[in-house]
Design an enzyme around this catalytic site. Structure first.
Site, PDB file in Angstrom:
ATOM      1  N   ARG A 131      22.176  91.350 -42.384  1.00 52.34           N
ATOM      2  CA  ARG A 131      22.685  90.634 -41.197  1.00 52.34           C
ATOM      3  C   ARG A 131      23.199  91.630 -40.165  1.00 52.34           C
ATOM      4  O   ARG A 131      23.022  91.472 -38.971  1.00 52.34           O
ATOM      5  CB  ARG A 131      23.840  89.686 -41.572  1.00 52.34           C
ATOM      6  N   HIS A 150      35.378  83.422 -38.250  1.00 53.10           N
ATOM      7  CA  HIS A 150      34.752  83.650 -39.564  1.00 53.10           C
ATOM      8  C   HIS A 150      34.519  85.123 -39.864  1.00 53.10           C
ATOM      9  O   HIS A 150      33.724  85.446 -40.750  1.00 53.10           O
ATOM     10  CB  HIS A 150      33.442  82.857 -39.657  1.00 53.10           C
ATOM     11  N   GLY A 155      25.991  75.555 -29.376  1.00 51.54           N
ATOM     12  CA  GLY A 155      25.192  75.967 -30.527  1.00 51.54           C
ATOM     13  C   GLY A 155      25.893  75.929 -31.864  1.00 51.54           C
ATOM     14  O   GLY A 155      25.871  76.907 -32.604  1.00 51.54           O
ATOM     15  N   SER A 172      26.519  73.226 -35.368  1.00 48.15           N
ATOM     16  CA  SER A 172      26.232  71.933 -36.013  1.00 48.15           C
ATOM     17  C   SER A 172      27.512  71.147 -36.261  1.00 48.15           C
ATOM     18  O   SER A 172      27.460  69.991 -36.662  1.00 48.15           O
ATOM     19  CB  SER A 172      25.485  72.161 -37.321  1.00 48.15           C
TER      20      SER A 172
HETATM   21  P1  OAD Z   1      24.593  76.095 -37.855  1.00 49.19           P
HETATM   22  O1  OAD Z   1      23.404  76.844 -38.350  1.00 49.19           O
HETATM   23  O2  OAD Z   1      25.241  75.135 -38.777  1.00 49.19           O
HETATM   24  O3  OAD Z   1      24.196  75.303 -36.536  1.00 49.19           O
HETATM   25  C1  OAD Z   1      23.469  75.941 -35.524  1.00 49.19           C
HETATM   26  C2  OAD Z   1      23.390  75.027 -34.326  1.00 49.19           C
HETATM   27  O4  OAD Z   1      22.743  75.766 -33.300  1.00 49.19           O
HETATM   28  C3  OAD Z   1      22.581  73.745 -34.564  1.00 49.19           C
HETATM   29  O5  OAD Z   1      23.330  72.624 -34.102  1.00 49.19           O
HETATM   30  C4  OAD Z   1      21.322  73.965 -33.705  1.00 49.19           C
HETATM   31  O6  OAD Z   1      20.834  72.756 -33.118  1.00 49.19           O
HETATM   32  C5  OAD Z   1      21.844  74.897 -32.629  1.00 49.19           C
HETATM   33  N1  OAD Z   1      20.837  75.735 -31.956  1.00 49.19           N
HETATM   34  C6  OAD Z   1      19.695  76.256 -32.457  1.00 49.19           C
HETATM   35  N2  OAD Z   1      19.061  76.975 -31.511  1.00 49.19           N
HETATM   36  C7  OAD Z   1      19.830  76.897 -30.390  1.00 49.19           C
HETATM   37  C8  OAD Z   1      19.714  77.436 -29.069  1.00 49.19           C
HETATM   38  N3  OAD Z   1      18.667  78.197 -28.692  1.00 49.19           N
HETATM   39  N4  OAD Z   1      20.685  77.152 -28.175  1.00 49.19           N
HETATM   40  C9  OAD Z   1      21.769  76.385 -28.527  1.00 49.19           C
HETATM   41  N5  OAD Z   1      21.903  75.857 -29.751  1.00 49.19           N
HETATM   42  C10 OAD Z   1      20.960  76.110 -30.674  1.00 49.19           C
HETATM   43  O7  OAD Z   1      25.638  77.200 -37.305  1.00 49.19           O
HETATM   44  P2  OAD Z   1      27.209  77.061 -37.075  1.00 49.19           P
HETATM   45  O8  OAD Z   1      27.584  75.683 -36.657  1.00 49.19           O
HETATM   46  O9  OAD Z   1      27.617  78.194 -36.230  1.00 49.19           O
HETATM   47  O10 OAD Z   1      30.085  80.613 -41.570  1.00 49.19           O
HETATM   48  O11 OAD Z   1      27.724  77.312 -38.552  1.00 49.19           O
HETATM   49  C11 OAD Z   1      29.092  77.400 -38.820  1.00 49.19           C
HETATM   50  C12 OAD Z   1      29.344  78.372 -39.932  1.00 49.19           C
HETATM   51  O12 OAD Z   1      28.504  78.067 -41.056  1.00 49.19           O
HETATM   52  C13 OAD Z   1      28.984  79.810 -39.608  1.00 49.19           C
HETATM   53  O13 OAD Z   1      30.003  80.473 -38.887  1.00 49.19           O
HETATM   54  C14 OAD Z   1      28.787  80.410 -40.959  1.00 49.19           C
HETATM   55  C15 OAD Z   1      28.018  79.310 -41.633  1.00 49.19           C
HETATM   56  O14 OAD Z   1      28.128  79.220 -43.000  1.00 49.19           O
HETATM   57  C16 OAD Z   1      30.272  81.651 -42.391  1.00 49.19           C
HETATM   58  O15 OAD Z   1      29.400  82.452 -42.654  1.00 49.19           O
HETATM   59  C17 OAD Z   1      31.646  81.730 -42.956  1.00 49.19           C
END
Ligand code: OAD
Length: 233
Positions: free
Chosen positions: A56, A105, A171, A173
């Site tokens: 990563r 995080h 961006g 979820s």
């Molecule tokens: P997710 O992978 O859960 O969600 C990613 C979001 O980004 C989704 O809602 C997609 O629709 C959106 N997305 C994808 N491409 C995009 C783009 N080009 N522009 C805008 N949005 C886009 O990621 P997070 O919500 O960040 O934690 O996840 C939260 C945490 O879960 C992370 O910080 C990580 C993970 O486990 C740790 O590692 C502790």
């Protein structure tokens, strides 16, 4: 001047080439979160975990900030009270020029003591060698907040969210708590925008959120332009 709070997730860095977690091609589709991102995983197979975060880190160091990171940094320069909170461990907000970013995080460019959650050290380059020690004598581990661990800067982030006139969420979820609950700390009068082309878990926050179904590099610069032109009026 209105107070802006920006809250970002993996989607803002997707167009810089970094994988998200829960999309169909996301990291948690390829790896079991229990094998990578928990304290038990660290105890059971630390080398697997170190290898995962080395990969990563290599990706993150090669990636470049995109138009969304740059627009947010520009917003902060024009409206210096703007504060940025991210769930991301990459440093693309900072490399775009943003200041004082709160990383909920952890940060991929740092390692931490295994006995003190905020005792971090910077890491040169991409590679952590398992077995290296923190000055406090404990094993160094990636500076990542594992599932099941406390989120050290969450209270700070809540305090920041509670000052927002406008919250811009990009961006994410909204599946991971407590981070996702940050939206609840925005005052009732605050306008909340969510820029995400997907279907984040919005139901707890209801009608007060304006969901802009665009990719970050399109939606964020447009929203920033609109906020800055309204601020000039
Ligand atoms: P997710 O992978 O859960 O969600 C990613 C979001 O980004 C989704 O809602 C997609 O629709 C959106 N997305 C994808 N491409 C995009 C783009 N080009 N522009 C805008 N949005 C886009 O990621 P997070 O919500 O960040 O934690 O996840 C939260 C945490 O879960 C992370 O910080 C990580 C993970 O486990 C740790 O590692 C502790």
């Amino acid at each position: 001047m209105k107070k802006i709070v920006v809250f970002t997730g993996a989607g803002i860095s997707a167009e810089s080439g970094l994988s998200t977690f829960r999309d169909s091609d996301g990291l948690w589709e390829k790896y079991r979160v229990e094998d990578i991102c928990t304290h038990e995983a660290w105890e059971r197979n630390p080398q697997l975990l170190v290898d995962f975060y080395n990969a990563r880190r290599r990706d993150a160091l090669k990636a470049q900030p995109n138009a969304a990171h740059i627009a947010i940094a520009r917003l902060q320069q024009a409206m210096p009270s703007t504060q940025i909170i991210t769930q991301n461990v990459d440093d693309l907000h900072e490399r775009a020029g943003a200041k004082n970013v709160v990383h909920l995080h952890g940060e991929i460019t740092k390692l931490r003591s295994s006995i003190n959650e905020t005792a971090t050290v910077p890491l040169e380059g991409w590679e952590q060698h398992y077995g290296d020690r923190h000055p406090d004598g404990s094993l160094l581990r990636p500076y990542i907040v594992f599932f099941g661990e406390g989120v050290p800067y969450f209270t700070l982030a809540c305090d920041i969210a509670s000052t927002a006139d406008i919250m811009i969420v990009v961006g994410t979820s909204l599946n991971v708590y407590p981070a996702a609950s940050l939206l609840q700390y925005a005052p009732d009068k605050a306008q909340i925008y969510l820029i995400d082309p997907g279907q984040p878990a919005l139901s707890p926050y209801g009608a007060r959120i304006q969901h802009i179904r665009k990719k970050a590099t399109e939606g964020v610069p447009q929203l920033v332009e609109s906020i800055l032109s309204n601020a000039e009026e």
